[in-house]
Design a protein around this motif. Structure first.
Motif, PDB file in Angstrom:
ATOM      1  N   SER A   1      24.995  10.915 -11.572  1.00  9.47           N
ATOM      2  CA  SER A   1      25.569  12.078 -10.903  1.00  9.47           C
ATOM      3  C   SER A   1      26.928  12.445 -11.518  1.00  9.47           C
ATOM      4  CB  SER A   1      25.749  11.767  -9.415  1.00  9.47           C
ATOM      5  OG  SER A   1      26.491  12.786  -8.805  1.00  9.47           O
TER       6      SER A   1
ATOM      7  N   GLU B   1      20.327   9.721  -9.846  1.00  7.56           N
ATOM      8  CA  GLU B   1      20.298   9.926  -8.390  1.00  7.56           C
ATOM      9  C   GLU B   1      19.237  10.956  -7.979  1.00  7.56           C
ATOM     10  OE1 GLU B   1      22.882   9.336 -10.118  1.00  7.56           O
ATOM     11  OE2 GLU B   1      24.400   8.214  -9.004  1.00  7.56           O
ATOM     12  N   HIS B   2      19.101  12.027  -8.771  1.00  3.56           N
ATOM     13  CA  HIS B   2      18.185  13.098  -8.387  1.00  3.56           C
ATOM     14  C   HIS B   2      16.804  12.961  -9.024  1.00  3.56           C
ATOM     15  CE1 HIS B   2      21.431  16.177  -6.939  1.00  3.56           C
ATOM     16  NE2 HIS B   2      21.602  14.963  -6.443  1.00  3.56           N
TER      17      HIS B   2
ATOM     18  N   ASN C   1      21.912  15.290 -13.952  1.00  5.17           N
ATOM     19  CA  ASN C   1      21.755  14.153 -13.042  1.00  5.17           C
ATOM     20  C   ASN C   1      20.287  13.706 -12.985  1.00  5.17           C
ATOM     21  OD1 ASN C   1      21.692  12.383 -10.906  1.00  5.17           O
ATOM     22  ND2 ASN C   1      22.874  13.677  -9.520  1.00  5.17           N
TER      23      ASN C   1
ATOM     24  N   TRP D   1      15.722   7.440  -9.566  1.00  6.77           N
ATOM     25  CA  TRP D   1      15.845   6.592  -8.375  1.00  6.77           C
ATOM     26  C   TRP D   1      14.984   7.062  -7.207  1.00  6.77           C
ATOM     27  CZ3 TRP D   1      21.832   5.345  -8.119  1.00  6.77           C
ATOM     28  CH2 TRP D   1      22.082   4.228  -8.942  1.00  6.77           C
ATOM     29  N   VAL D   2      14.655   8.352  -7.206  1.00  3.48           N
ATOM     30  CA  VAL D   2      13.927   8.876  -6.048  1.00  3.48           C
ATOM     31  C   VAL D   2      12.457   9.186  -6.325  1.00  3.48           C
ATOM     32  CG1 VAL D   2      15.908   9.749  -4.767  1.00  3.48           C
ATOM     33  CG2 VAL D   2      14.904  11.165  -6.561  1.00  3.48           C
ATOM     34  N   HIS D   3      12.056   9.015  -7.583  1.00  2.35           N
ATOM     35  CA  HIS D   3      10.650   9.288  -7.911  1.00  2.35           C
ATOM     36  C   HIS D   3      10.040   8.111  -8.652  1.00  2.35           C
ATOM     37  CE1 HIS D   3      11.897  13.206  -6.708  1.00  2.35           C
ATOM     38  NE2 HIS D   3      12.484  13.524  -7.831  1.00  2.35           N
ATOM     39  N   ARG D   4      10.202   6.944  -8.082  1.00  2.47           N
ATOM     40  CA  ARG D   4       9.739   5.766  -8.810  1.00  2.47           C
ATOM     41  C   ARG D   4       8.221   5.672  -8.906  1.00  2.47           C
ATOM     42  NH1 ARG D   4      13.867   0.924  -7.332  1.00  2.47           N
ATOM     43  NH2 ARG D   4      13.794   1.716  -5.212  1.00  2.47           N
TER      44      ARG D   4
ATOM     45  N   LYS E   1      10.307  16.165 -14.702  1.00  2.77           N
ATOM     46  CA  LYS E   1      11.429  16.708 -13.926  1.00  2.77           C
ATOM     47  C   LYS E   1      12.747  16.482 -14.658  1.00  2.77           C
ATOM     48  CE  LYS E   1      13.955  16.421  -9.579  1.00  2.77           C
ATOM     49  NZ  LYS E   1      13.959  16.091  -8.157  1.00  2.77           N
TER      50      LYS E   1
ATOM     51  N   GLY F   1      19.507   9.055  -3.496  1.00  2.00           N
ATOM     52  CA  GLY F   1      19.276   8.319  -4.734  1.00  2.00           C
ATOM     53  C   GLY F   1      19.837   6.912  -4.685  1.00  2.00           C
TER      54      GLY F   1
ATOM     55  N   ASN G   1      17.641   1.523 -14.952  1.00  2.00           N
ATOM     56  CA  ASN G   1      17.764   2.424 -13.808  1.00  2.00           C
ATOM     57  C   ASN G   1      17.092   3.762 -14.068  1.00  2.00           C
ATOM     58  OD1 ASN G   1      19.285   1.165 -11.615  1.00  2.00           O
ATOM     59  ND2 ASN G   1      20.824   0.873 -13.199  1.00  2.00           N
TER      60      ASN G   1
ATOM     61  N   ARG H   1      17.865   4.693  -2.837  1.00  2.00           N
ATOM     62  CA  ARG H   1      16.507   4.535  -3.405  1.00  2.00           C
ATOM     63  C   ARG H   1      15.421   5.042  -2.457  1.00  2.00           C
ATOM     64  NH1 ARG H   1      20.263   2.589  -6.220  1.00  2.00           N
ATOM     65  NH2 ARG H   1      19.935   1.008  -7.840  1.00  2.00           N
ATOM     66  N   LYS H   2      15.742   6.141  -1.757  1.00  2.00           N
ATOM     67  CA  LYS H   2      14.729   6.781  -0.918  1.00  2.00           C
ATOM     68  C   LYS H   2      13.774   7.531  -1.842  1.00  2.00           C
ATOM     69  CE  LYS H   2      16.529   5.707   3.056  1.00  2.00           C
ATOM     70  NZ  LYS H   2      17.822   6.111   3.546  1.00  2.00           N
ATOM     71  N   GLN H   3      12.528   7.696  -1.435  1.00  5.20           N
ATOM     72  CA  GLN H   3      11.554   8.348  -2.306  1.00  5.20           C
ATOM     73  C   GLN H   3      11.102   9.684  -1.723  1.00  5.20           C
ATOM     74  OE1 GLN H   3      10.643   6.776  -5.420  1.00  5.20           O
ATOM     75  NE2 GLN H   3      12.473   5.689  -4.727  1.00  5.20           N
ATOM     76  N   TYR H   4      11.003  10.696  -2.567  1.00  4.06           N
ATOM     77  CA  TYR H   4      10.463  11.982  -2.130  1.00  4.06           C
ATOM     78  C   TYR H   4       9.777  12.662  -3.306  1.00  4.06           C
ATOM     79  CZ  TYR H   4      15.038  13.757  -3.866  1.00  4.06           C
ATOM     80  OH  TYR H   4      16.145  14.053  -4.605  1.00  4.06           O
TER      81      TYR H   4
ATOM     82  N   ALA I   1      21.958  14.384  -1.560  1.00  2.00           N
ATOM     83  CA  ALA I   1      20.870  14.039  -2.476  1.00  2.00           C
ATOM     84  C   ALA I   1      21.269  12.846  -3.353  1.00  2.00           C
ATOM     85  CB  ALA I   1      20.505  15.247  -3.336  1.00  2.00           C
ATOM     86  N   ASP I   2      22.548  12.771  -3.709  1.00  2.00           N
ATOM     87  CA  ASP I   2      23.026  11.586  -4.434  1.00  2.00           C
ATOM     88  C   ASP I   2      22.836  10.330  -3.578  1.00  2.00           C
ATOM     89  OD1 ASP I   2      23.762  12.968  -6.674  1.00  2.00           O
ATOM     90  OD2 ASP I   2      25.932  12.770  -6.387  1.00  2.00           O
TER      91      ASP I   2
ATOM     92  N   TYR J   1      24.393  18.364  -2.143  1.00  2.00           N
ATOM     93  CA  TYR J   1      24.249  17.694  -3.435  1.00  2.00           C
ATOM     94  C   TYR J   1      24.634  16.216  -3.293  1.00  2.00           C
ATOM     95  CZ  TYR J   1      24.259  17.084  -8.519  1.00  2.00           C
ATOM     96  OH  TYR J   1      23.986  16.666  -9.794  1.00  2.00           O
TER      97      TYR J   1
END
Ligand SMILES: Cc1cc2nc3c(=O)[nH]c(=O)nc-3n(C[C@H](O)[C@H](O)[C@H](O)COP(=O)(O)OP(=O)(O)OC[C@H]3O[C@@H](n4cnc5c(N)ncnc54)[C@H](O)[C@@H]3O)c2cc1C
Ligand code: SF4
Ligand code: SF4
Ligand code: FES
Lengths: 163, 652
Positions: B71, B100-101, B97, B104-107, B116, A23, B15, A26-29, A19-20, A16
């Motif tokens: 988070s 972070e989850h 969250n 920030w990760v699905h821009r 989501k 975030g 953000n 600012r990695k993208q998946y 995964a934070d 967890y």
């Protein structure tokens, strides 16, 4: 394009937090997985996984600390054993065992969260949607022996009823 | 009970709102079963944001709250407090969250990110619906701290805690306290002598009535949890009875066996029985059996013969001590990146290419050359010295990607001190850019360049090799684009700082997080810089990341004050997220007892049921999953809750 629905159980100490980190970096998946935070990957019961498939998950991802690093000493060894035991059960139910994935991801491995998530989404996408209706199979009567043994507890029925 | 859940969707400026359609999220969730109130706000954690939550709890009679923001590691405590302030039990406040989850990760996909976010929040609504109102569990606490590593970080932390009135156990693996600071000559930016400011503190820790100093010791095992750790310490055999040795030093003087001195970084020799340096604390020697003639061949025995108090004991064995403490500070410091890894600079095979710590020893008045810089190959005073920054740092392809932070400054110091030594010598510094972010640091650098004529060349050196008794330096001045070749007498490598050799092993034993390079991770990079995410562990010094002495000391004092804050309470209040067993349903199979690693489950022989001892249970949940009758449950993360959360995550 088929968008798989994925449930992730991540332990709060390692995956967890990893995964934070993904975030904050600012990695993208891909956004297909919804993460549930559990204290330890060992909290995850085969029941929870079967329930997820029954509720229409196309894939289930479990993330825990690396072997030896579990915050609760050996919780992740339990997870490892349970997942290994569950995989043949899944196959016998007609669920491709690749729909269940267990990975060790530490709090420092934001990159690994990204890679595992991306890879897993692709794997499940290739497998296609879960079309099996498990509602009856898991109720006990028709289920293969291994599946009968697992407690499809009254808990979740109660839970459903409560809503 | 009728559910009246409040959902609070935070924009976090842009953000979250920049990716997730927060208005739509709030509107959709207002329609979700059990939700009585749903809204969005710019910064939920701000004062008005928290008031919004508090007011809504009262106004709408909320039975639970889901703050959908960052988070939980960051603000769970904040919003639990806010809930409690409005008389809502703190364990009925949860965070979803969606930063972070999610945002920030699905821009790239706002639509899917929004969907989501809705799912994530739904899972937490389902959780909070079944959260019990709980109270923290109070357990007795040991008001005694342990500090691991006695460099300047560990020394400072131990002194601060002890001076605040708590007992401290200070554990150091080497024969003396002091760490790397003891090796330094003078310190930037003030050039005070390192030993002069350090040794009084070294003496103070050894004499403080509240500090139990254990040198030449290592942590062997740790169990327990915050407030109640049990630590097993290995006291390594020193073959010297530390109770009787009076530190006279006769044994050292007479010992015929020699080996390279670690303290002098191999530039001098020490005896097989030794103290690392003259001002070592404690001042008792240890015998290094790997280099001792007696241990090799059974001959010699000189130290035993000369010791006036019969302190030498060749039969001594490692001993184990058990200590109980309530909090642990890790201050295990750094090592230099191994020179053997730098093949392009000779990998340690060119004698007059030295490491930065070797150069400190050459500059030190108590060093092998008495403070006169001499080259290792022939003892001559070098006339041209080249200093290289970022050796192994800021090199994501070959070595470490991070900046080691102190090298620019200490190489500037080195060049300056060398020039003070050798007025007609020439010092060159090759740099990528000179980083001087610290009070009086830029001025220090300017002084070196202007008053001491240190020549700064911007560029990277591609190769070092030996030729005619010189070290050839090949590089490029990237400002002029010219090739630079210097025939130097000596080259000093500003090697990267890496975590100390045993850091990873220790982190695994303590179950604390590290980053990918092995530096200990703080609970939050900005707001909780001296705590580990694992409760009861605190971080100080270069073990957490490269830093200089002022920063190390500040961080050590901060860690100490966190420990004192923990100790301000008589008891420790633990999260009540523990296991419980329904006595009516327990089949008495004892499986849970066999799997619990903490022995937290006792068996009631009369009723034939298992019972959880809440004060001991760590709440891992692994044993709950083992219960064949689903009787064992985890408070506020029951199977029911998990099933409902799974379903919510999968709802369309
Ligand atoms: C060449 C050089 C020059 C420098 N010059 C300056 C300067 O001029 N000014 C300045 O401000 N800073 C300077 N610094 C930085 C300074 O040295 C560090 O900031 C400081 O020494 C770090 O202190 P520390 O206590 O965190 O770590 P350390 O000094 O590394 O101490 C860590 C201690 O922990 C012990 N330890 C490690 N592992 C264990 C274990 N498992 N169990 C028990 N004990 C353990 C070690 O033996 C050691 O005693 C310089 C650094 C270098 C490399
Ligand atoms: S016995 Fe070992 S330590 Fe003692 S004097 Fe001889 S070589 Fe030195
Ligand atoms: S001779 Fe004996 S008393 Fe003196 S330092 Fe050596 S061991 Fe200690
Ligand atoms: S705490 Fe991470 S797997 Fe157990």
């Amino acid at each position: 394009m088929f968008e798989p629905r994925i449930v992730c159980f991540f332990c709060k100490w390692c995956t967890y937090a990893g995964a934070d980190l993904a975030g904050t970096s600012r990695k993208q998946y891909p956004p297909n997985g919804v993460v549930l935070r559990v204290n330890c990957s060992g909290r995850v019961d085969p029941q929870h996984i079967l329930w997820a498939f029954r509720e229409g998950a196309d894939g289930v991802l479990i993330g825990g600390c690396h072997p030896g690093d579990c915050h609760y000493q050996d919780g992740n060894y339990n997870t490892m054993r349970r997942v290994a035991l569950l995989k043949p059960v899944l196959e016998s139910l007609g669920i491709e065992s690749d729909r269940l994935r267990l990975d060790w991801i530490s709090a420092a491995e934001g990159d690994k969260v990204v890679n595992v998530m991306s890879e897993f989404v692709e794997t499940v996408r290739d497998l296609g949607p879960m079309e099996l209706d498990l509602t009856d199979r898991l109720s006990g009567a028709e289920a293969p022996d291994e599946a009968k043994g697992v407690k499809v507890s009254t808990a979740k029925k109660k839970a459903k009823a409560k809503r | 009970m009728e559910h009246r859940i409040g959902v609070f969707v935070c924009h976090c400026g842009t953000n979250i709102a920049g990716v997730v359609d927060v208005k739509r999220v709030a509107e959709e969730l207002a329609k979700y079963p059990g939700v009585a109130y749903s809204t969005d706000y710019l910064y939920m954690c701000s004062d008005p944001g928290q008031n919004l939550v508090k007011d809504a709890i009262k106004e709408h009679g909320l039975t639970g709250v889901v703050v959908s923001a960052c988070s939980p590691t960051l603000h769970e405590a904040t919003f639990r407090r806010a809930g409690a302030a409005a008389d809502l039990n703190q364990y009925r406040v949860e965070m979803a969250n969606i930063r972070e989850h999610c945002s920030w990760v699905h821009r790239g996909d706002k639509e899917m990110a929004t969907e989501k976010a809705i799912k994530i929040i739904k899972t937490m609504i389902e959780k909070v619906k079944q959260n019990e109102a709980l109270e923290p569990i109070s357990v007795p606490m040991t008001h005694r701290a342990m500090v691991v590593g006695a460099g300047i970080a560990g020394i400072q932390a131990a002194l601060d805690i002890a001076n605040a009135g708590h007992d401290v156990v200070l554990v150091e693996k080497e024969p003396s306290v002091g760490g790397h600071m003891a090796q330094l000559s003078e310190t930037f930016p003030t050039l005070d002598c390192s030993q002069c400011i350090l040794t009084p503190k070294m003496v103070e820790v050894s004499q403080h009535p509240r500090i139990k100093l254990l040198t030449y010791c290592e942590i062997d095992d740790v169990s327990g949890y915050v407030g109640n750790f049990k630590v097993r310490i290995k006291k390594k055999a020193a073959y010297v009875n530390r109770d009787v040795c009076n530190g006279c030093g006769l044994c050292i003087e007479k010992c015929p066996a020699k080996t390279a001195s670690e303290f002098d970084e191999g530039l001098s020799e020490r005896k097989a029985i030794y103290t690392p340096f003259a001002q070592a604390v404690p001042n008792q020697p240890v015998l290094d059996r790997d280099h001792c003639i007696y241990f090799e061949s059974g001959k010699c025995g000189v130290c035993q013969k000369v010791c006036p108090v019969d302190a030498i004991d060749y039969e001594q064995k490692d001993e184990f001590l058990d200590e109980e403490v309530g909090a642990i500070i890790v201050a295990t410091g750094f090592d230099l990146y191994p020179i053997v890894n730098i093949g392009e600079y000779g990998g340690g095979d060119i004698k007059d290419v030295v490491t930065s710590l070797q150069f400190e020893r050459l500059l030190s008045a108590s060093g092998p050359t008495g403070g006169v810089v001499r080259r290792p190959s022939d003892g001559e005073i070098p006339k041209e010295v080249v200093f290289l920054t970022c050796v192994g740092s800021r090199d994501p392809e070959g070595h470490m990607p991070y900046c080691s932070k102190v090298c620019c400054m200490y190489l500037t110091k080195h060049a300056m001190l060398y020039k003070h030594n050798e007025h007609d010598g020439q010092a060159y510094v090759f740099y990528m850019d000179v980083r001087t972010p610290g009070k009086d640091y830029e001025e220090f650098y300017q002084r070196a360049a202007e008053e001491d004529d240190v020549l700064y060349i911007r560029g990277k050196v591609s190769k070092l090799f030996e030729e005619d008794g010189k070290v050839m330096v090949w590089g490029v001045d990237t400002l002029t684009g010219q090739k630079v070749e210097i025939a130097a007498d000596m080259v000093v490598l500003g090697l990267a700082m890496v975590p100390s050799a045993t850091a990873t092993e220790l982190a695994k034993m303590l179950k604390i997080q590290m980053n990918q390079w092995g530096f200990y991770s703080e609970a939050h990079p900005k707001l909780r810089p001296v705590e580990s995410l694992a409760p009861g562990f605190y971080l100080a010094g270069a073990a957490q990341g490269p830093k200089d002495i002022p920063e190390v000391v500040a961080q050590a004092s901060a860690a100490a004050s966190k420990v004192c804050a923990l100790f301000a309470e008589k008891e420790y209040h633990r999260e009540p997220i523990v296991a419980w067993i329904d006595e009516d349903e327990c089949a008495g199979c004892r499986i849970c007892i066999s799997v619990c690693p903490y022995d937290a489950i006792e068996f009631d022989d009369e009723k034939e049921v298992a019972r959880v001892q809440e004060a001991i249970c760590e709440g891992c949940g692994a044993r709950i999953a083992a219960c064949p009758s689903a009787t064992a449950q985890q408070r506020n993360l029951t199977d029911d809750q998990l099933y409902m959360m799974v379903s919510a995550a999968l709802e369309d």
